[in-house]
Scaffold this motif. Structure first.
Motif, PDB file in Angstrom:
ATOM      1  N   VAL A  50       0.841  -1.202   0.000  1.00 45.85           N
ATOM      2  CA  VAL A  50       0.000   0.000   0.000  1.00 45.85           C
ATOM      3  C   VAL A  50       0.871   1.245   0.000  1.00 45.85           C
ATOM      4  CG1 VAL A  50      -1.697   1.327   1.317  1.00 45.85           C
ATOM      5  CG2 VAL A  50      -1.939  -1.155   1.138  1.00 45.85           C
ATOM      6  N   ARG A  51       1.894   1.249   0.840  1.00 42.32           N
ATOM      7  CA  ARG A  51       2.788   2.412   0.933  1.00 42.32           C
ATOM      8  C   ARG A  51       3.459   2.697  -0.407  1.00 42.32           C
ATOM      9  NH1 ARG A  51       7.871   4.156   1.602  1.00 42.32           N
ATOM     10  NH2 ARG A  51       8.640   2.112   0.979  1.00 42.32           N
ATOM     11  N   THR A  52       3.954   1.659  -1.069  1.00 40.20           N
ATOM     12  CA  THR A  52       4.611   1.828  -2.364  1.00 40.20           C
ATOM     13  C   THR A  52       3.657   2.403  -3.404  1.00 40.20           C
ATOM     14  OG1 THR A  52       6.135  -0.005  -1.919  1.00 40.20           O
ATOM     15  CG2 THR A  52       5.815   0.622  -4.232  1.00 40.20           C
ATOM     16  N   ASN A  53       2.449   1.877  -3.450  1.00 41.69           N
ATOM     17  CA  ASN A  53       1.467   2.379  -4.407  1.00 41.69           C
ATOM     18  C   ASN A  53       1.123   3.839  -4.162  1.00 41.69           C
ATOM     19  OD1 ASN A  53      -0.042   0.379  -6.428  1.00 41.69           O
ATOM     20  ND2 ASN A  53       0.671  -0.812  -4.688  1.00 41.69           N
ATOM     21  N   ILE A  54       0.953   4.210  -2.909  1.00 43.04           N
ATOM     22  CA  ILE A  54       0.593   5.589  -2.589  1.00 43.04           C
ATOM     23  C   ILE A  54       1.719   6.551  -2.951  1.00 43.04           C
ATOM     24  CG2 ILE A  54       0.226   7.174  -0.647  1.00 43.04           C
ATOM     25  CD1 ILE A  54      -1.605   5.089   0.588  1.00 43.04           C
ATOM     26  N   ILE A  55       2.947   6.206  -2.599  1.00 46.77           N
ATOM     27  CA  ILE A  55       4.067   7.113  -2.838  1.00 46.77           C
ATOM     28  C   ILE A  55       4.476   7.144  -4.298  1.00 46.77           C
ATOM     29  CG2 ILE A  55       6.511   7.538  -2.333  1.00 46.77           C
ATOM     30  CD1 ILE A  55       6.010   6.381   0.464  1.00 46.77           C
ATOM     31  N   GLN A  56       4.556   5.982  -4.918  1.00 46.10           N
ATOM     32  CA  GLN A  56       5.130   5.880  -6.262  1.00 46.10           C
ATOM     33  C   GLN A  56       4.118   5.987  -7.402  1.00 46.10           C
ATOM     34  OE1 GLN A  56       8.544   6.170  -4.990  1.00 46.10           O
ATOM     35  NE2 GLN A  56       8.767   5.163  -6.970  1.00 46.10           N
ATOM     36  N   GLN A  57       2.832   5.842  -7.090  1.00 44.57           N
ATOM     37  CA  GLN A  57       1.829   5.880  -8.155  1.00 44.57           C
ATOM     38  C   GLN A  57       0.688   6.843  -7.854  1.00 44.57           C
ATOM     39  OE1 GLN A  57       0.859   1.629  -8.647  1.00 44.57           O
ATOM     40  NE2 GLN A  57       2.122   1.587 -10.484  1.00 44.57           N
ATOM     41  N   SER A  60       1.905  10.591  -6.584  1.00 44.74           N
ATOM     42  CA  SER A  60       2.690  11.333  -7.573  1.00 44.74           C
ATOM     43  C   SER A  60       1.961  11.537  -8.893  1.00 44.74           C
ATOM     44  CB  SER A  60       4.008  10.599  -7.837  1.00 44.74           C
ATOM     45  OG  SER A  60       3.761   9.269  -8.283  1.00 44.74           O
ATOM     46  N   SER A  61       0.903  10.780  -9.131  1.00 49.07           N
ATOM     47  CA  SER A  61       0.162  10.900 -10.388  1.00 49.07           C
ATOM     48  C   SER A  61      -1.288  11.310 -10.140  1.00 49.07           C
ATOM     49  CB  SER A  61       0.206   9.573 -11.156  1.00 49.07           C
ATOM     50  OG  SER A  61      -0.509   9.654 -12.366  1.00 49.07           O
ATOM     51  N   ASP A  62      -2.080  10.442  -9.517  1.00 51.81           N
ATOM     52  CA  ASP A  62      -3.502  10.707  -9.333  1.00 51.81           C
ATOM     53  C   ASP A  62      -3.765  11.940  -8.464  1.00 51.81           C
ATOM     54  OD1 ASP A  62      -3.805   8.450 -10.826  1.00 51.81           O
ATOM     55  OD2 ASP A  62      -4.582   7.191  -9.217  1.00 51.81           O
ATOM     56  N   CYS A  63      -3.020  12.076  -7.371  1.00 54.72           N
ATOM     57  CA  CYS A  63      -3.245  13.218  -6.481  1.00 54.72           C
ATOM     58  C   CYS A  63      -2.806  14.538  -7.120  1.00 54.72           C
ATOM     59  CB  CYS A  63      -2.521  13.006  -5.149  1.00 54.72           C
ATOM     60  SG  CYS A  63      -3.335  11.805  -4.082  1.00 54.72           S
ATOM     61  N   VAL A  64      -1.744  14.498  -7.888  1.00 54.72           N
ATOM     62  CA  VAL A  64      -1.322  15.696  -8.623  1.00 54.72           C
ATOM     63  C   VAL A  64      -2.398  16.074  -9.643  1.00 54.72           C
ATOM     64  CG1 VAL A  64       0.401  16.655 -10.204  1.00 54.72           C
ATOM     65  CG2 VAL A  64       1.132  15.238  -8.275  1.00 54.72           C
ATOM     66  N   VAL A 193       1.630   8.275   6.001  1.00 55.75           N
ATOM     67  CA  VAL A 193       2.039   8.280   4.596  1.00 55.75           C
ATOM     68  C   VAL A 193       1.058   9.114   3.769  1.00 55.75           C
ATOM     69  CG1 VAL A 193       2.489   6.850   2.565  1.00 55.75           C
ATOM     70  CG2 VAL A 193       3.114   6.016   4.843  1.00 55.75           C
ATOM     71  N   ILE A 194      -0.232   8.940   4.032  1.00 54.87           N
ATOM     72  CA  ILE A 194      -1.257   9.711   3.326  1.00 54.87           C
ATOM     73  C   ILE A 194      -1.094  11.200   3.618  1.00 54.87           C
ATOM     74  CG2 ILE A 194      -3.740  10.191   3.210  1.00 54.87           C
ATOM     75  CD1 ILE A 194      -4.240   7.202   3.581  1.00 54.87           C
ATOM     76  N   SER A 195      -0.889  11.538   4.882  1.00 50.55           N
ATOM     77  CA  SER A 195      -0.741  12.948   5.270  1.00 50.55           C
ATOM     78  C   SER A 195       0.446  13.603   4.561  1.00 50.55           C
ATOM     79  CB  SER A 195      -0.549  13.056   6.789  1.00 50.55           C
ATOM     80  OG  SER A 195      -1.646  12.510   7.470  1.00 50.55           O
ATOM     81  N   LYS A 196       1.578  12.917   4.557  1.00 49.13           N
ATOM     82  CA  LYS A 196       2.770  13.452   3.904  1.00 49.13           C
ATOM     83  C   LYS A 196       2.569  13.578   2.401  1.00 49.13           C
ATOM     84  CE  LYS A 196       7.758  12.660   3.457  1.00 49.13           C
ATOM     85  NZ  LYS A 196       8.883  11.735   3.777  1.00 49.13           N
ATOM     86  N   THR A 197       1.902  12.613   1.806  1.00 50.58           N
ATOM     87  CA  THR A 197       1.664  12.626   0.364  1.00 50.58           C
ATOM     88  C   THR A 197       0.775  13.801  -0.033  1.00 50.58           C
ATOM     89  OG1 THR A 197       1.885  10.217   0.277  1.00 50.58           O
ATOM     90  CG2 THR A 197       0.808  11.280  -1.581  1.00 50.58           C
ATOM     91  N   VAL A 198      -0.251  14.083   0.765  1.00 49.60           N
ATOM     92  CA  VAL A 198      -1.119  15.235   0.501  1.00 49.60           C
ATOM     93  C   VAL A 198      -0.315  16.524   0.563  1.00 49.60           C
ATOM     94  CG1 VAL A 198      -3.045  16.608   1.375  1.00 49.60           C
ATOM     95  CG2 VAL A 198      -3.227  14.121   1.288  1.00 49.60           C
ATOM     96  N   LYS A 199       0.493  16.674   1.588  1.00 49.54           N
ATOM     97  CA  LYS A 199       1.288  17.894   1.756  1.00 49.54           C
ATOM     98  C   LYS A 199       2.261  18.097   0.596  1.00 49.54           C
ATOM     99  CE  LYS A 199       4.180  20.323   5.125  1.00 49.54           C
ATOM    100  NZ  LYS A 199       4.807  20.261   6.477  1.00 49.54           N
ATOM    101  N   GLU A 200       2.837  17.008   0.099  1.00 44.16           N
ATOM    102  CA  GLU A 200       3.844  17.117  -0.961  1.00 44.16           C
ATOM    103  C   GLU A 200       3.244  17.375  -2.342  1.00 44.16           C
ATOM    104  OE1 GLU A 200       5.993  13.462  -0.715  1.00 44.16           O
ATOM    105  OE2 GLU A 200       7.291  14.146   0.934  1.00 44.16           O
ATOM    106  N   GLN A 215       7.908  -3.006 -10.564  1.00 45.54           N
ATOM    107  CA  GLN A 215       7.611  -4.336 -10.035  1.00 45.54           C
ATOM    108  C   GLN A 215       6.108  -4.516  -9.831  1.00 45.54           C
ATOM    109  OE1 GLN A 215       9.530  -5.375  -6.295  1.00 45.54           O
ATOM    110  NE2 GLN A 215       9.829  -7.463  -7.016  1.00 45.54           N
ATOM    111  N   MET A 216       5.442  -3.463  -9.341  1.00 41.26           N
ATOM    112  CA  MET A 216       3.992  -3.527  -9.183  1.00 41.26           C
ATOM    113  C   MET A 216       3.315  -3.645 -10.548  1.00 41.26           C
ATOM    114  SD  MET A 216       3.144  -3.750  -6.097  1.00 41.26           S
ATOM    115  CE  MET A 216       1.431  -3.789  -6.617  1.00 41.26           C
ATOM    116  N   ASP A 217       3.853  -2.964 -11.561  1.00 40.70           N
ATOM    117  CA  ASP A 217       3.299  -3.068 -12.913  1.00 40.70           C
ATOM    118  C   ASP A 217       3.343  -4.518 -13.409  1.00 40.70           C
ATOM    119  OD1 ASP A 217       2.828  -0.356 -13.016  1.00 40.70           O
ATOM    120  OD2 ASP A 217       4.674   0.115 -14.088  1.00 40.70           O
ATOM    121  N   ILE A 218       4.461  -5.173 -13.148  1.00 41.26           N
ATOM    122  CA  ILE A 218       4.617  -6.567 -13.587  1.00 41.26           C
ATOM    123  C   ILE A 218       3.617  -7.471 -12.873  1.00 41.26           C
ATOM    124  CG2 ILE A 218       6.175  -8.552 -13.553  1.00 41.26           C
ATOM    125  CD1 ILE A 218       8.481  -6.510 -13.964  1.00 41.26           C
TER     126      ILE A 218
END
Length: 233
Positions: A50-57, A60-64, A193-200, A215-218
């Motif tokens: 979950v953490r990897t998906n939130i930070i890396q996908q 950085s994409s959907d929230c932006v 993780v969610i809080s930091k992602t929103v702020k960034e 790796q998640m894509d695969i």
């Protein structure tokens, strides 16, 4: 809280509820493949996924994308909203994930349009989606629906990431990987993780969207090829 603020809170609860008919409950985001092939087990592995998906996908994409949808909706710049929709669609590299996002996004727009009938941006977007002039990807549709319900941008981003977390935890429960108490521990642990992602990401331009989790894509592609599966993705 005044009446408007209470209604905004109720709107947020309504869209965040798993009872809302978007079909997200039928997705595992590759977790089913990982479980079936014994590549993941237990609470800590699910939390890391979950953490990897939130930070890396998602962050950085959907929230932006969500941040930019709110900005351009405020300016009534509908052409930019269509451009963002197309960009988000193109960033979803896995066909199964891409198709699932479109299905959920269209279902969300159709449902919200049944009870929010006076929002110009929502009405235009639905018209363009039904006319196949844009895709209707879930993050863009979600942002437009939240905006129509007067839900703040940052809360919309929180709702999106929380919904993703709950969908993965729910899939893990149905697969028998964890118990309910462990699921709640995962949800609690991911709050920071969610809080930091929103702020960034809350003030970034859609031109800054990126995602990188090969790796998640695969794993997600591999799920699509499974002969027998419980979940769509």
């Amino acid at each position: 809280m005044n009446i408007d603020e209470i209604e905004q809170e109720l709107g947020a609860i309504q869209l965040s509820d798993s009872f809302f008919p978007t079909g997200i409950f039928a997705t595992s985001n590759g977790l089913e493949y990982l479980f079936t092939h014994k590549k993941i087990c237990g609470m800590s592995d699910i939390l890391e996924m979950v953490r990897t998906n939130i930070i890396q996908q998602i962050g950085s994409s959907d929230c932006v994308a969500i941040a930019s949808v709110y900005d351009f909706a405020e300016k009534n710049n509908f052409e930019k909203l269509i451009e963002i929709d197309n960009m988000v669609f193109s960033t979803k590299l896995i066909k199964e994930i891409r198709d699932s996002s479109v299905r959920s996004g269209i279902q969300l727009i159709k449902c919200v349009s049944e009870f929010v009938t006076n929002d110009e941006i929502l009405n235009q977007y639905q018209k363009q989606v039904l006319g196949k002039n844009c895709h209707g990807v879930f993050p863009v549709g979600f942002a437009i629906c939240c905006n129509a319900l007067k839900i703040k941008k940052e809360k919309c981003m929180i709702m999106l990431m929380y919904g993703f977390t709950v969908s993965v935890v729910g899939a893990a429960l149905r697969l028998g990987m964890i118990q309910h108490f462990e699921g709640q521990k995962i949800i609690h642990s991911i709050k920071s993780v969610i809080s930091k992602t929103v702020k960034e990401n809350s003030n970034k331009s859609y031109l800054e969207m990126w995602q990188f989790a090969p790796q998640m894509d695969i794993f997600q592609m591999s799920h699509e090829k499974m002969d027998s599966k419980m979940f769509i993705t």
